[in-house]
Design a protein around this motif. Structure first.
Motif, mmCIF file in Angstrom:
data_model
loop_
_atom_site.group_PDB
_atom_site.id
_atom_site.type_symbol
_atom_site.label_atom_id
_atom_site.label_comp_id
_atom_site.label_asym_id
_atom_site.label_seq_id
_atom_site.Cartn_x
_atom_site.Cartn_y
_atom_site.Cartn_z
ATOM 1 N N SER A 120 -5.634 16.833 22.844
ATOM 2 C CA SER A 120 -5.640 16.311 21.470
ATOM 3 C C SER A 120 -4.361 16.715 20.741
ATOM 4 C CB SER A 120 -6.867 16.829 20.706
ATOM 5 O OG SER A 120 -8.073 16.377 21.292
ATOM 6 N N MET A 121 -3.929 17.956 20.946
ATOM 7 C CA MET A 121 -2.675 18.416 20.348
ATOM 8 C C MET A 121 -1.499 17.618 20.901
ATOM 9 S SD MET A 121 -3.336 22.544 20.401
ATOM 10 C CE MET A 121 -1.882 22.924 19.416
ATOM 11 N N SER A 122 -1.546 17.302 22.189
ATOM 12 C CA SER A 122 -0.488 16.507 22.819
ATOM 13 C C SER A 122 -0.421 15.116 22.196
ATOM 14 C CB SER A 122 -0.752 16.415 24.321
ATOM 15 O OG SER A 122 0.190 15.579 24.950
ATOM 16 N N ARG A 123 -1.584 14.509 22.008
ATOM 17 C CA ARG A 123 -1.621 13.175 21.402
ATOM 18 C C ARG A 123 -1.013 13.209 19.995
ATOM 19 N NH1 ARG A 123 -4.612 8.847 22.790
ATOM 20 N NH2 ARG A 123 -5.958 10.081 24.132
ATOM 21 N N GLN A 124 -1.326 14.260 19.249
ATOM 22 C CA GLN A 124 -0.763 14.385 17.907
ATOM 23 C C GLN A 124 0.767 14.506 17.968
ATOM 24 O OE1 GLN A 124 -1.453 18.054 15.733
ATOM 25 N NE2 GLN A 124 -1.514 16.980 13.781
ATOM 26 N N MET A 125 1.284 15.262 18.932
ATOM 27 C CA MET A 125 2.731 15.420 19.048
ATOM 28 C C MET A 125 3.412 14.097 19.410
ATOM 29 S SD MET A 125 3.865 18.456 18.272
ATOM 30 C CE MET A 125 2.713 18.387 16.889
ATOM 31 N N ILE A 126 2.769 13.273 20.244
ATOM 32 C CA ILE A 126 3.320 11.942 20.534
ATOM 33 C C ILE A 126 3.360 11.122 19.250
ATOM 34 C CG2 ILE A 126 2.834 9.754 21.703
ATOM 35 C CD1 ILE A 126 1.777 11.421 24.071
ATOM 36 N N HIS A 127 2.288 11.167 18.483
ATOM 37 C CA HIS A 127 2.209 10.449 17.215
ATOM 38 C C HIS A 127 3.314 10.895 16.258
ATOM 39 C CE1 HIS A 127 0.275 8.569 13.714
ATOM 40 N NE2 HIS A 127 0.447 9.706 13.070
ATOM 41 N N LEU A 128 3.663 12.175 16.303
ATOM 42 C CA LEU A 128 4.666 12.722 15.389
ATOM 43 C C LEU A 128 6.083 12.655 15.948
ATOM 44 C CD1 LEU A 128 2.655 15.840 14.162
ATOM 45 C CD2 LEU A 128 3.165 13.782 12.849
ATOM 46 N N GLY A 129 6.253 11.963 17.075
ATOM 47 C CA GLY A 129 7.589 11.798 17.620
ATOM 48 C C GLY A 129 8.130 13.005 18.354
ATOM 49 N N ARG A 130 7.229 13.820 18.948
ATOM 50 C CA ARG A 130 7.637 15.015 19.688
ATOM 51 C C ARG A 130 7.104 14.942 21.120
ATOM 52 N NH1 ARG A 130 10.750 18.837 16.520
ATOM 53 N NH2 ARG A 130 10.298 20.137 18.330
ATOM 54 N N PRO A 131 7.538 13.954 21.939
ATOM 55 C CA PRO A 131 6.971 13.803 23.280
ATOM 56 C C PRO A 131 7.269 14.984 24.211
ATOM 57 C CG PRO A 131 8.859 12.347 23.008
ATOM 58 C CD PRO A 131 8.535 12.902 21.647
ATOM 59 N N ASP A 132 8.381 15.682 24.006
ATOM 60 C CA ASP A 132 8.664 16.852 24.844
ATOM 61 C C ASP A 132 7.617 17.940 24.626
ATOM 62 O OD1 ASP A 132 11.339 16.269 26.197
ATOM 63 O OD2 ASP A 132 11.794 15.814 24.108
ATOM 64 N N ASP A 133 7.244 18.162 23.356
ATOM 65 C CA ASP A 133 6.172 19.116 23.062
ATOM 66 C C ASP A 133 4.854 18.635 23.662
ATOM 67 O OD1 ASP A 133 7.980 20.626 21.642
ATOM 68 O OD2 ASP A 133 7.264 20.008 19.659
ATOM 69 N N ALA A 134 4.603 17.330 23.565
ATOM 70 C CA ALA A 134 3.367 16.763 24.121
ATOM 71 C C ALA A 134 3.273 17.034 25.617
ATOM 72 C CB ALA A 134 3.318 15.253 23.853
ATOM 73 N N LEU A 135 4.380 16.868 26.325
ATOM 74 C CA LEU A 135 4.382 17.084 27.762
ATOM 75 C C LEU A 135 4.126 18.552 28.103
ATOM 76 C CD1 LEU A 135 4.803 15.659 30.483
ATOM 77 C CD2 LEU A 135 7.231 16.265 30.326
ATOM 78 N N GLU A 136 4.724 19.455 27.344
ATOM 79 C CA GLU A 136 4.495 20.892 27.564
ATOM 80 C C GLU A 136 3.020 21.236 27.384
ATOM 81 O OE1 GLU A 136 6.599 23.559 28.162
ATOM 82 O OE2 GLU A 136 8.604 23.031 27.474
ATOM 83 N N LEU A 137 2.403 20.680 26.342
ATOM 84 C CA LEU A 137 0.989 20.966 26.070
ATOM 85 C C LEU A 137 0.091 20.423 27.179
ATOM 86 C CD1 LEU A 137 1.054 20.174 22.251
ATOM 87 C CD2 LEU A 137 0.562 22.421 23.246
ATOM 88 N N ILE A 138 0.391 19.222 27.678
ATOM 89 C CA ILE A 138 -0.412 18.634 28.752
ATOM 90 C C ILE A 138 -0.258 19.434 30.043
ATOM 91 C CG2 ILE A 138 -0.405 16.669 30.349
ATOM 92 C CD1 ILE A 138 -2.269 16.315 28.006
#
Length: 491
Positions: free
Chosen positions: A280-298
């Protein structure tokens, strides 16, 4: 001039080029920014703040404003640009604050988790203002977010995972019965169904209130087995409160709930649910334009649950990994993750083990929707590539077909209709896009989801920009203005 509290240090000041750059890009005037700062300060109870154009000019000239101004500016610019604009990105300094009231780097221990859940849910219920819970709430991103979350994997010291009553305690023993625990858990399931069907705006306060009640129970003496079930219940309610907050546009609030949910999941010893929180945190980071953070979280979620997550949960994590790779612009890794999601999902339910309720949403429809959006996102990242749009189309069509038969997941139906509309825009087929957007508008009017509304407005704006001379697009733009409510206060 600005009132007390709005000013700050002038020592050795030079023009703040970072703040100036964001300010110019925002399109705001100095007076408009000053009015927004004052309005936000009043919302959070900081009535001593009184900013004007001359004060804004001094910030641009290099003056460092005192708290809470830096955090207010961070949130205003984040909302303006739809991505995290940290205090540091604005060339500003923020005062050090204790972990209990700010940030995501919180103690990984049961009593502190309970206290923080109680404090935050109470503040949310009392203030319930758009995006503000006092002066301290701001979005975390980058290492400031990822590094604290990595401690999810660190084993808790023996004896610190449960609340222990001190010897000789005179507090009354808990009277929480098994049927009462069962009822608490079934209530969480009901809230989750309401969210899927009606959107996050309808029952958010009820979920937060229930979470606060559970934290009260966790502050009473409980047998270890009861405590563990209560922590699991708290984790699920906190994640749902975060998800609903995300759905209605309260991004800092959502992130805080997600972080607290991960802490509670650790106390419950539930690694699969912890991985779901991280998704869920990863999805939020994608929404906020932070895909690198999203990938780290996943990747953190996958590593932490690799030996205990069901195939359905693993498939969901692969699908989110694909979304992150798509938004980073790595087609081969995205396609590999899509294939892994499909292959793993085919094993779901084969072992006959019951699935936890929180992962049941990840159906064949959801799998197709996620993978279709990954291809669609690749198309945008690749400069509106018709090749990736064509890859997305049949998968998105399948998702729309399946969600169209599912009365329980109306928000997902709307989001996939909008997704299909964007695919047709990428293929330069505006008339087909309008048909789908009109269907989505009908669903959006029944669903309390600012996320749906925002995506629909953005899609129609894109259609109007690219195909403004098409009669159907003009008509849809008029329908949207007349029928879709503006962003309402979260409840």
């Amino acid at each position: 001039m600005g009132g007390s509290g709005a000013g700050g240090s002038n020592a050795g000041k030079r023009p703040n080029e970072q703040l100036g750059s964001w300010f110019v890009r925002s399109g705001w005037s100095k007076g408009e920014l000053a009015r927004q700062v004052n309005r936000r300060a009043r919302q959070m109870g900081a009535h001593h703040i009184s900013t004007d154009t001359s004060r804004v000019r001094r910030w641009l000239d290099g003056e460092q404003p005192r708290e809470p101004i830096p955090r207010i500016l961070s949130e205003l610019f984040s909302e303006r640009f739809g991505s995290v604009v940290a205090v540091e990105d604005l060339g500003l300094r923020t005062a050090h604050q204790s972990p209990s009231v700010s940030g995501v780097d919180l103690p990984w221990a049961g009593p502190q988790t309970v206290a923080l859940l109680s404090e935050f849910s109470r503040s949310d219920l009392m203030l319930a203002r758009r995006g503000f819970l006092g002066t301290s709430l701001a979005l975390a991103a980058g290492p400031a977010l990822i590094e604290p979350m990595q401690r999810w994997l660190v084993p808790s010291p023996a004896g610190e995972t449960r609340r222990a009553e001190p010897a000789g305690s005179s507090r009354r023993p808990s009277r929480l019965s098994r049927p009462e625990l069962d009822l608490l858990e079934s209530t969480t399931v009901m809230f989750r169904q309401w969210d899927a069907q009606c959107g996050g705006g309808l029952r958010r306060k009820a979920v937060v209130g229930q979470l606060h009640e559970v934290t009260d129970l966790l502050q009473e003496p409980q047998p270890e087995a009861t405590s563990k079930r209560l922590f699991k219940c708290a984790a699920e309610l906190a994640e749902l409160a975060g998800w609903m907050s995300y759905d209605v546009g309260l991004q800092p609030t959502a992130q805080k709930y997600f972080v607290l949910a991960l802490h509670a999941a650790k106390e419950a010893g539930d690694k699969p649910f912890g991985s779901y929180v991280l998704s869920s945190m990863s999805r939020q980071m994608i929404h906020l334009g932070r895909p690198d953070d999203a990938l780290e979280l996943i990747h953190l979620a996958q590593y932490g649950s690799r030996d205990c997550a069901t195939p359905r949960t693993q498939a969901m994590l692969y699908a989110m990994e694909a979304r992150a790779y798509a938004n980073i612009g790595q087609p081969s890794k995205c396609k590999r993750a899509v294939r892994m999601a499909e292959d793993t999902f085919s094993d779901a339910g084969l072992d006959g083990e019951p699935e936890p309720d929180w992962i049941r949403f990840f159906s064949e429809a959801e799998l197709n929707g996620e993978n279709a959006h990954s291809y669609r996102d690749l198309a945008y990242v690749a400069g509106r590539s018709p090749t990736y749009a064509s890859l997305s189309e049949p998968v998105m069509e399948r998702a729309v077909e399946l969600f169209g038969k599912d009365e329980e997941h109306q928000r997902s139906y709307a989001l996939n209709l909008i997704g299909m509309a964007t695919v047709h825009l990428l293929k330069r087929e505006p008339e087909q896009s309008v048909v789908l957007a009109e269907k989505a508008l009908g669903v959006a009017r029944r669903v309390r989801s600012e996320r749906v509304n925002t995506r629909l407005r953005k899609t129609v704006d894109t259609a109007a920009r690219d195909f403004g001379d098409v009669a159907e697009v003009v008509d849809l733009t008029d329908q949207l203005a007349a029928q879709l409510p503006e962003a309402a206060e979260a409840v």
